[in-house]
Motif scaffolding. Structure first.
Motif, short mmCIF file in Angstrom:
data_model
loop_
_atom_site.label_atom_id
_atom_site.label_comp_id
_atom_site.label_asym_id
_atom_site.label_seq_id
_atom_site.Cartn_x
_atom_site.Cartn_y
_atom_site.Cartn_z
N LEU A 195 44.46 39.06 45.56
CA LEU A 195 45.76 38.62 46.14
C LEU A 195 46.57 39.68 46.98
O LEU A 195 47.24 39.59 47.95
N ARG A 196 46.56 40.89 46.33
CA ARG A 196 47.65 42.20 46.89
C ARG A 196 46.97 43.41 46.83
O ARG A 196 46.14 43.57 45.72
N GLY A 197 47.64 44.44 47.28
CA GLY A 197 47.24 45.79 47.06
C GLY A 197 46.00 46.09 47.62
O GLY A 197 45.11 45.30 48.27
N LEU A 198 45.74 47.60 47.66
CA LEU A 198 44.71 48.13 48.24
C LEU A 198 43.52 48.61 47.02
O LEU A 198 42.43 48.64 47.25
N THR A 199 44.09 48.27 45.66
CA THR A 199 43.23 48.93 44.60
C THR A 199 43.59 47.90 43.37
O THR A 199 44.70 47.38 43.43
N SER A 200 42.67 47.85 42.46
CA SER A 200 42.90 47.30 41.41
C SER A 200 43.85 48.21 40.12
O SER A 200 43.96 49.17 40.50
N ASP A 201 44.23 47.56 39.16
CA ASP A 201 45.04 48.23 38.29
C ASP A 201 44.13 49.32 37.46
O ASP A 201 44.60 50.30 37.05
N ASN A 202 42.86 48.86 37.27
CA ASN A 202 42.02 49.98 36.57
C ASN A 202 41.16 50.73 37.42
O ASN A 202 40.11 51.29 37.22
N TRP A 203 41.59 51.19 38.80
CA TRP A 203 40.91 51.56 39.79
C TRP A 203 40.60 53.20 39.48
O TRP A 203 39.73 53.81 39.70
N SER A 204 41.62 53.85 38.67
CA SER A 204 41.39 55.19 38.22
C SER A 204 40.26 55.23 37.21
O SER A 204 39.72 56.43 36.85
N ASP A 205 39.98 54.30 36.46
CA ASP A 205 38.68 54.34 35.46
C ASP A 205 37.53 53.91 35.75
O ASP A 205 36.61 53.89 35.25
N LEU A 206 37.52 53.58 37.57
CA LEU A 206 36.18 53.25 38.05
C LEU A 206 35.40 54.50 38.26
O LEU A 206 36.00 55.54 38.66
N SER A 207 34.12 54.21 38.51
CA SER A 207 33.34 55.57 38.91
C SER A 207 33.44 55.58 40.85
O SER A 207 34.14 54.85 41.23
N PHE A 208 32.91 56.55 41.37
CA PHE A 208 33.22 56.80 42.69
C PHE A 208 32.62 55.54 43.45
O PHE A 208 33.53 55.00 44.55
N ILE A 209 31.54 54.92 43.16
CA ILE A 209 31.06 53.99 43.66
C ILE A 209 31.74 52.69 43.53
O ILE A 209 32.28 51.87 44.30
N GLY A 210 32.39 52.58 42.35
CA GLY A 210 33.17 51.47 42.01
C GLY A 210 34.38 51.43 42.65
O GLY A 210 35.18 50.40 42.90
N LYS A 211 35.02 52.73 42.81
CA LYS A 211 36.58 52.87 43.66
C LYS A 211 36.12 52.35 44.88
O LYS A 211 36.90 51.80 45.59
N VAL A 212 34.95 52.84 45.69
CA VAL A 212 34.94 52.68 47.06
C VAL A 212 34.68 50.99 47.15
O VAL A 212 35.13 50.06 48.15
N MET A 213 33.80 50.24 46.36
CA MET A 213 33.73 48.68 46.40
C MET A 213 34.96 48.07 46.09
O MET A 213 35.17 47.31 46.92
N ASP A 214 35.88 48.74 45.24
CA ASP A 214 36.91 47.96 44.79
C ASP A 214 37.89 48.00 46.07
O ASP A 214 38.55 46.98 46.44
N TYR A 215 38.11 49.30 46.90
CA TYR A 215 38.66 49.40 47.95
C TYR A 215 38.50 48.51 49.19
O TYR A 215 39.30 47.66 49.55
N LEU A 216 37.17 48.36 49.40
CA LEU A 216 36.65 47.37 50.43
C LEU A 216 36.71 46.07 50.11
O LEU A 216 37.07 45.11 50.93
N TRP A 217 36.87 45.76 48.79
CA TRP A 217 36.90 44.29 48.29
C TRP A 217 38.48 43.93 48.42
O TRP A 217 38.56 42.76 48.95
N HIS A 218 39.31 44.86 48.28
CA HIS A 218 40.68 44.56 48.63
C HIS A 218 40.98 44.52 50.10
O HIS A 218 42.01 43.69 50.60
#
Length: 358
Positions: A195-218
């Motif tokens: 619903l909000r923001g550009l990243t999830s609350d656990n973004w810092s704990d994600l892998s590089f690929i996970g961060k990219v996918m989380d960012y694009l997902w938002h």
């Protein structure tokens, strides 16, 4: 040619100075008559009324009479004026502002107690994310679609795609954003996207690929709401530009020489038809960063430059208002110069000077 270009650039740089001064001067003059300035708001806070709007007509300039000053002793009022710099005459404050801007010192926010530069930089990631993706997706979809519509002008494909992009253009971005949230953001139907923001609350704990996918997902929902209305303008501009070139005499000559339709389109029509689009790239590219939709940012809880500008105007945070106005106007003037120079790069037949196309 090089001498003409240097002279033209120098002349345009000199013309930027009065333009910039005119924008700042007009805005500064208008601000002197705007009620509910920072001094009035502070007086109301000191009286226990909070950060309420002032209904009077007095300005926050030096020497103004404040309706809310009853109950506040004169010494305290002068301290509040000095705190915000309103103890000085307007003309002195105006020249002090110009002196700071000449050194690229944008000042410090009244309410957030941070430099305007730092505030702008802190909001850039959001604006860059929305603007950059909106720009690239719009042009990557609209230019090929516009070319295809020009080649198939009058066909069923042309009619159907025109209807679709015009319907998308007619739907305001924030209305589409609400609809997307209701359907895909867990409003009433599916909970697929956040619903909000550009990243999830656990973004810092994600892998590089996970961060990219989380960012694009938002980004999916806000970008979809932002780009849909942009398709129509660029697509129709591309189509009309190509149609205009296709109907010219040189195209008939090229066909008469035995060239295939593909050769005519890409070797002859493409360069001339792309001229109005390519020369508009700098303005569109820079504008994508600084003209983000306030409603889109608010709807998806994205803290970008649009929200900063709106809140600064509403709170009468004048250093932020003038600082961002100065910065964005300067960027806009340089962008217009770059756009004009692109004409010559794309079409060397255009000459600078009194008789040129620039």
């Amino acid at each position: 040619m090089q001498g003409q270009m240097r002279a033209y650039i120098f002349k345009r740089l000199l013309l930027m100075i009065p333009t910039l001064l005119g924008v700042l001067t007009l805005t500064f003059a208008v601000v002197q008559f705007v009620p509910g300035g920072p001094v009035e708001q502070m007086v109301l806070e000191l009286k226990g009324k909070g950060d309420a709007a002032v209904g009077g007509t007095e300005s926050s300039g030096a020497g103004a009479t404040y309706r809310g000053r009853q109950g506040i002793d004169a010494q305290r009022l002068e301290e509040v004026k000095a705190l915000y710099g309103f103890d000085k005459p307007p003309l002195e404050r105006y020249f002090m502002m110009l002196g700071r801007f000449a050194r690229f010192d944008l000042g410090e926010s009244y309410y957030q107690h941070e430099s305007v530069w730092r505030l702008v930089v802190s909001k850039l990631p959001v604006s860059i994310s929305i603007g950059l993706w909106t720009f690239f997706i719009t042009y990557l979809v609209s230019i090929p679609l516009g070319i295809a519509k020009a080649v198939r002008d009058g066909s069923r494909f042309d009619a159907v795609t025109s209807t679709m992009i015009l319907v998308g253009y007619a739907i305001p971005g924030f209305v589409l954003g609400v609809l997307l949230l209701v359907i895909f953001g867990g409003g009433s139907f599916l909970q697929i996207f956040p619903l909000r923001g550009l990243t999830s609350d656990n973004w810092s704990d994600l892998s590089f690929i996970g961060k990219v996918m989380d960012y694009l997902w938002h980004l999916v929902l806000p970008i979809t709401a932002s780009v849909l209305g942009s398709f129509a303008v660029v697509t129709m501009l591309t189509k009309n530009s190509f149609l205009e070139e296709i109907r010219k005499q040189y195209v008939l000559t090229a066909r008469a020489k035995g060239l295939t339709e593909k050769q005519v389109l890409w070797k002859h029509v493409f360069r001339n038809a792309m001229l109005p689009l390519v020369t508009g790239f700098p303005a569109a590219f820079i504008g994508a960063f600084f003209t983000g939709s306030l409603l889109i940012e608010t709807l998806f809880s994205l803290d970008g430059l649009g929200l900063l500008s709106y809140e600064s105007v509403m709170r009468r945070d004048y250093p932020v208002v003038f600082g961002t106005l100065y910065l964005f106007t300067l960027i806009g003037l340089f962008t217009k110069l770059i756009s004009d120079l692109c004409y010559v790069y794309v079409d060397p037949r255009i000459q600078f000077g009194a008789g040129g196309g620039s």
